[in-house]
Design an enzyme around this catalytic site. Structure first.
Site, short mmCIF file in Angstrom:
data_model
loop_
_atom_site.label_atom_id
_atom_site.label_comp_id
_atom_site.label_asym_id
_atom_site.label_seq_id
_atom_site.Cartn_x
_atom_site.Cartn_y
_atom_site.Cartn_z
N LYS A 52 -1.03 -7.41 -0.93
CA LYS A 52 -1.33 -6.26 -1.80
C LYS A 52 -0.98 -6.60 -3.24
CE LYS A 52 -0.88 -3.09 2.05
NZ LYS A 52 -0.06 -2.22 2.85
N GLN A 96 5.57 0.58 2.65
CA GLN A 96 5.02 -0.22 3.74
C GLN A 96 5.60 0.25 5.08
OE1 GLN A 96 2.60 -2.73 3.45
NE2 GLN A 96 2.61 -2.59 5.67
N ASP A 119 -2.02 5.56 -0.26
CA ASP A 119 -2.29 5.18 1.13
C ASP A 119 -3.10 6.27 1.84
OD1 ASP A 119 -1.64 2.73 2.19
OD2 ASP A 119 0.47 3.21 2.53
#
Ligand code: NAP
Length: 279
Positions: A52, A96, A119
């Site tokens: 990422k 995460q 997200d």
């Protein structure tokens, strides 16, 4: 022999488009910033976070990462999120997953400001998606819509079967296919006659989390098969939820693992960061 849907190439195309957009925003004095939080030292999570960060660098997004020890308390994590929620240089916040067992994922995700929920996992984002309001889309299902569209396949009017009903893949996938006017069926572990249900699909999206679970006898001749699963086999080779070699003969098109859905997830995260900055 089916066509291979090249997720790597389509993701690269999207990242090029975003790079241009970020450069244009820069000319107007708008910068795009992503904060990535990793708790613990899970090897797979570290790889995802690094990928990422690399994608951010390529597109021109400023990424700041917080790599916290596995003993970080939930309060400490929530305090960091609160600080980032109020930081104007940060447009998107990504935590995460999975988190260590002593931290409640739901509490953490909902602590992220819904304006920075790149997200797309926040309950507000999920609600917006369900009622058809603008909001951040979860990256994997949003990437799959792009894969299907950019490969030239139509969703409208087609029989779409999603196998799996998780909050991050299956459920939002079903809603997005519905939004594209597909006729959608969601299958799960309690579905009876799964082979029969799956074989109805013109577009079959598989997110069961079981290596090579879907074989040719689940697939209609000429279907588009999207494989969300990712598993590392002994010998380190990767495979998906679909038995690629078996299904390839029957499907019109299929995504490979690796190089199918995976790269799209990161590309859509970048897209959500740009969207957050524009807002
Ligand atoms: P998950 O939370 O474990 O959900 C799996 C779903 O599959 C559940 O809804 C479950 O049904 C269903 N299922 C399990 N066994 C089944 C069976 N025998 N028949 C029919 N349905 C069955 O998994 P997830 O988070 O959605 O992820 C799925 C896969 O995608 C995993 O391999 C994951 O690593 C991968 N993934 C990849 C990406 C990417 O970027 N490529 C992103 C996210 C996830 P119940 O609800 O009834 O239990």
């Amino acid at each position: 022999m089916s066509r291979i849907i090249d997720g790597k190439a389509i993701a690269a195309q999207i990242k090029e488009e975003l790079k241009e957009e970020v450069a244009l925003l820069g000319k107007d004095g708008v910068t795009v910033g992503l904060a990535v939080i990793l708790v613990g030292d899970d090897a797979a999570s570290s790889i995802y976070v690094n990928n990422k960060k690399k994608a951010c660098e390529y597109v021109g997004i400023r990424s700041v990462s917080y790599e916290l020890s596995k003993d970080t308390s939930q309060e400490e994590l929530l305090a960091l999120i609160d600080r980032l929620n109020h930081d104007d240089t940060v447009n998107g916040i990504l935590v995460q997953l999975p988190l260590p067992a002593h931290i409640d994922e739901e509490t953490v995700i909902t602590a992220i400001s819904s304006d920075k929920d790149v997200d797309g996992f926040h309950t507000e984002s999920a609600g917006r998606l369900l009622v058809g309001k603008k909001g951040f889309l979860p990256c994997t299902p949003a990437g799959i819509i792009q894969l299907i569209r950019r490969s030239g396949f139509t969703i409208e009017g087609k029989e779409c079967v999603v196998i799996g009903r998780s909050n991050i893949v299956g459920k939002p996938m079903a809603v997005l296919l519905l939004r594209e006017n597909g006729t959608v069926t969601v299958a799960h572990s309690k579905t009876e006659n799964l082979k029969e249900v799956a074989s109805r699909a013109d577009i079959l999206v598989v997110a069961v989390g079981k290596p090579k679970f879907i074989t040719a006898d689940y697939v209609k001749e000429g279907a588009v098969v999207i494989d969300v699963g990712i598993h590392r086999l002994e010998g380190k080779k990767l495979c998906g939820d679909v038995d690629f070699d078996d299904v390839q003969e029957k499907a019109a098109a299929i995504t490979p693992v690796p190089g199918g859905v995976g790269p799209m997830t990161i590309a859509m995260l970048m897209a959500n960061c740009v969207e957050a900055a524009k807002r």
